[in-house]
Design an enzyme around this catalytic site. Structure first.
Site, short mmCIF file in Angstrom:
data_model
loop_
_atom_site.label_atom_id
_atom_site.label_comp_id
_atom_site.label_asym_id
_atom_site.label_seq_id
_atom_site.Cartn_x
_atom_site.Cartn_y
_atom_site.Cartn_z
N HIS A 271 -0.21 11.17 -14.88
CA HIS A 271 -0.61 10.92 -16.25
C HIS A 271 0.62 10.90 -17.17
CE1 HIS A 271 -3.37 10.85 -19.57
NE2 HIS A 271 -2.70 11.83 -20.15
N ASN B 224 15.93 13.01 15.32
CA ASN B 224 16.13 13.13 16.77
C ASN B 224 15.24 14.19 17.38
OD1 ASN B 224 17.90 11.14 17.21
ND2 ASN B 224 19.73 12.42 17.33
N GLU C 244 -3.94 6.76 -11.32
CA GLU C 244 -4.51 7.82 -12.12
C GLU C 244 -6.03 7.76 -12.07
OE1 GLU C 244 -3.70 7.30 -16.20
OE2 GLU C 244 -4.21 9.35 -16.73
#
Lengths: 703, 171
Positions: free
Chosen positions: A48, A416, A70
């Site tokens: 907002h 990894n 929103e």
């Protein structure tokens, strides 16, 4: 009225990025089905404010995009829609997209629209179609907003008395409302007091509107967006165009007394306040701030750090006053004693001040860690692995410059661990392990270093395969007997970085040499330990700061160099009996069980006039990359902390030199880069204790 | 010496003409000019720290109030015989932008000479002396009264990545 809004841009961007980081971390905390209202409120609030801010500054692309986001969040918040995993994924993508847009805007470029548009369409698809759950609110949820049929809304707008003081004017809102469609306005004046009690600055009127529009509820809400904290607003749909507005509310009623199922409070002041407070608490606490954005050069410093600095400067001023007082006196024996005492105090103060100034650059490592929950989530989804990420020691502080350079190697190692280290859930179950693998990031201080461990409980490195690969690549010989640790070390060799090796070697491999190089560039080291079936641990050790190092001053001819103290193992006089010539022009010293190659600094650096006889010189044994060499110098001078200055800034890179510093007498002294020096000397390391010599063949070293 | 103009007057005049000010210095009896705006400060010679394996004309690094500044001997850069340094030897600290990086560097010259105001249009192109390595360093030639001044292209002079300094043999 023209205000130059650009002066607020920085703040807007900073806050928006913070908001996005907060959204991201909160989204990662969301578990569909178990969502917590506070979390959703925080996310909503962040979205907002970004929407509001970008609207204010005219970044319509951002505000339009945030709007759909929103709306979805609002529906979830109000229980109109069930949160599902898909929403979280989409919202996370939206966060990325917003971040990219804002980054572009910050760089004053036009943001990329295509991705935003695609995402926006997906949001709209969700909002329009499928599973907007739970009957009662169905009537007023978004799908109908999109319909072209006009709908009549009853809007009750009751500003709190102080509305005018916040700079808002209901008249404008009414004008805007009237633009949306056919507007019928009732001004309610029953709360207007008698003239005597009337305060001209307060707002006593309130309004009921009947708006017939095709634009939907969100358009109405947008008008009231800026006053929703300062007014009671109720928006109720009252059926089709031809129905008479239903008289639901007595004029004097507050919106709260309206039957719950018939209304959706846009935002009552009470709830909005909790959200705001919530935001204020969570954001700074998590310190969720971008650290990768190169355009940000400011850092936030805790007020306590600044306070202690001010204290110290105060002390320094007192000491200075004391010293100047002594300076004015006649020199006597007692004044000399006082002077010495004052100077000692000055030294103490300076040291304190220095330490505290350095601390300003120190930030908690959570700045780096905070990006990993997202990374782990994305990768584990891609790999179909279940991973739990544990973060330990997030508050451990580290210099900002080190931090910036640390994150890439860490991302590599974590990736990894997920890719090669952890097994699939099936494999884990088959081995009697918890199907959910764990990756732990742990940071702590040890001496003047920070240690970061990246641990996984996966299958560990496959030493046999690594060994075979190394033999295949010619890094080691078939007959070489290597310990497990030595084999694991091999993954850091450049030979292991070619892409073909990756899929075959189940252990780590891709670009580990680059990881090590990057960490060594920070004067740090990286090690691996691993146990088959139990997991692997990568340990990164780094100096706390790059700006200062403890150095050993050494002399060669009439030149003074600095060797980083951290690399020095020992310094010794050479016992000539233990020196032997190996190959052409290389000498090694047998030191206990090791053979230490002797590097003649004067020769490598082309200096004339240095002592060349081994028995008149000193050998500084340094360790680099788990590999020891001896540096031959004329003499050892003092040890001191040196402030590192760049030689490259005004000159260029110099092989074997990592930087420069200024000594007490104002002269420049160069800092030796051990690995660069070894490279320069032509000495090479093969993976075992054997030495390969590739010295400048035609020159040779004078014996 | 009619061309010499008082420095203060010139500052006023400068805005109205396209003339630029050049600081000139002497080197081996010749007068060379560099854009005065590049000049940061002028210092006496002081011993510098040798940078290993650097080209011979790089004398070393100096501490300029906390900044490490490389010092280049212009005589050696131009291949003119090196003379010893004395109390009159001058280091001109200049700032140049090389590859988008602004660098501070010091050049060692015999002596500072003068400040002239020269219209760039008057500067003549360098005669074709392609045989000389130094031609690349010259921006143009200009007559000031009876004298000839060589205007230098500082960027070229101080760009050490140039091939002419590839061979390294330090002090």
């Amino acid at each position: 009225m023209s205000i130059d809004l650009s002066q607020f841009f920085d703040v807007f961007f900073e806050e928006s990025f913070e908001g996005l980081d907060a959204m991201e971390s909160e989204l990662l905390n969301l578990e569909p089905g178990k969502e917590d209202q506070e979390t959703i409120n925080t996310i909503f609030r962040a979205a907002h404010s970004i929407k509001g801010g970008s609207g204010t500054f005219g970044f319509t692309a951002v505000s339009d995009f945030t709007h759909v986001l929103e709306t979805l969040l609002d529906q979830i918040r109000n229980g109109q829609r069930q949160l599902v995993a898909e929403h979280v994924n989409l919202l996370l993508k939206a966060v990325d997209c917003l971040r990219a847009m804002l980054t572009a805007l910050q760089a004053q470029e036009e943001p990329e629209r295509q991705e935003a548009n695609e995402l926006k369409q997906r949001f709209e698809a969700i909002l329009n179609g499928e599973n907007s759950t739970d009957a009662p609110e169905q009537a007023i949820s978004e799908p109908e907003e999109q319909a072209d049929l006009p709908i009549t809304f009853q809007i009750d707008f009751k500003p709190l008395p102080y509305l005018f003081k916040t700079g808002n004017e209901p008249l404008y809102m009414i004008a805007e409302l009237s633009e949306l469609g056919e507007l019928e306005t009732q001004a309610l004046h029953d709360e207007v007091p008698k003239l005597k009690q009337l305060n001209a600055e307060d707002c006593y009127l309130y309004w009921r509107f009947f708006l017939t529009t095709t634009r939907g509820e969100s358009a109405i809400r947008e008008i009231f967006e800026w006053v929703e904290d300062d007014a009671e607003i109720t928006i109720v749909q009252c059926g089709g165009l031809f129905e008479e507005p239903v008289e639901q509310v007595e004029p004097s009623d507050t919106p709260q007394s309206v039957p719950a199922e018939a209304e959706v409070p846009v935002q009552t002041p009470a709830s909005s306040k909790t959200v705001q407070e919530n935001k204020k608490e969570t954001v700074p606490a998590k310190d969720a701030r971008k650290n990768t954005d190169p355009s940000t050069t400011s850092i936030r410093v805790g007020i306590d750090k600044v306070d202690s600095l001010i204290n110290m400067v105060g002390e320094l001023v007192i000491t200075q006053a004391m010293l100047s007082q002594i300076g004015e006196q006649e020199i006597t024996e007692s004044s000399i004693a006082a002077l010495q005492e004052g100077l000692a105090q000055l030294a103490h103060n300076t040291r304190d001040l220095q330490e505290n100034v350095m601390r300003i650059r120190m930030l908690p490592i959570s700045f780096v860690f905070s990006r990993f929950p997202r990374l782990v989530r994305d990768i584990s989804q891609k790999l179909n692995k279940q991973v739990e990420l544990k973060l330990i020691g997030e508050q451990t502080e580290l210099d900002k410059t080190v931090m910036e350079k640390l994150s890439d190697p860490m991302v590599h190692l974590v990736r990894n661990s997920l890719d090669h280290g952890l097994e699939t859930p099936e494999e884990r179950i088959a081995q009697g392990k918890d199907p959910v693998g764990t990756v732990t990031l742990n940071a702590f201080h040890q001496g003047g270093n920070i240690v970061i461990e990246i641990m996984d409980d996966g299958k560990g490195l496959d030493t046999e395969k690594i060994r075979n690969k190394a033999i295949q690549n010619g890094l080691i010989q078939e007959q070489d007997e290597l310990t497990v640790d030595e084999i694991n070390e091999l993954i850091f060799m450049p030979g292991f970085s070619t892409a073909d090796n990756v899929s075959e070697i189940s252990g780590r491999g891709v670009g580990m040499d680059v990881v090590r190089k990057n960490i060594q560039a920070l004067n740090g080291s990286v090690e691996v330990s691993s146990e088959a079936g139990v997991g692997s641990t990568f340990t990164i050790r780094l100096p706390l700061t790059l700006a200062i190092l403890d150095g050993q001053l050494v002399q060669v001819a009439d030149h003074t160099y600095i060797i980083p103290l951290i690399s020095i193992v020992e310094s010794l006089q050479i016992d000539i009996a233990k020196v032997s010539n190996v190959g052409k022009g290389l000498q090694v010293l047998r030191l206990r069980d090791e053979y230490i190659p002797i590097l003649r600094l004067y020769d490598i650096f082309n200096h004339k006039g240095a002592r060349e006889e081994l028995d008149k010189t000193l050998l500084v044994v340094v360790e680099n990359d788990n590999y020891k060499v001896g540096i031959l110098v004329d003499d050892l001078l003092a040890q001191q902390q040196v402030v590192i200055k760049s030689l490259e800034a005004n000159y260029q890179r110099v092989d074997g030199i990592s930087g420069a510093t200024i000594l007490g007498d104002g002269t420049v002294s160069l800092i030796i880069d051990i690995s660069g020096l070894i490279k320069l000397s032509g000495l090479r390391r093969p993976g075992s204790s054997e030495l390969l010599v590739d010295l400048k063949a035609d020159e040779g070293i004078p014996a | 010496m009619t061309e010499r103009i008082n420095l203060n007057q010139q500052l006023v005049l400068d805005t109205e003409t396209d003339e630029k000010q050049f600081l000139t210095f002497m080197m081996d009896e010749e007068e060379y000019g560099i854009d005065i705006l590049a000049v940061q400060e002028i210092r006496g010679w002081e011993p510098v720290t040798v940078i290993p394996n650097s080209p011979p004309f790089v004398k070393g690094a100096m501490n300029l109030r906390g900044t490490i500044v490389p010092i280049i001997d212009l005589r050696q850069r131009f291949g003119i015989t090196h003379i010893g340094y004395g109390p009159l030897t001058v280091v001109i600290v200049v700032s140049v932008t090389l590859k988008e990086q602004t660098k501070l560097m010091g050049i060692v010259v015999d002596a500072v000479s003068d400040v002239y105001s020269i219209s760039e249009e008057k500067a003549k192109d360098v005669p074709d002396f392609q045989d000389s390595d130094n031609a690349q360093f010259v921006h143009g030639l200009v007559n000031v009264g009876e004298k000839m001044v060589v205007l230098l292209n500082l960027k070229k002079v101080l760009d050490l990545h140039d091939k002419s300094c590839a061979k390294s043999n330090g002090g």
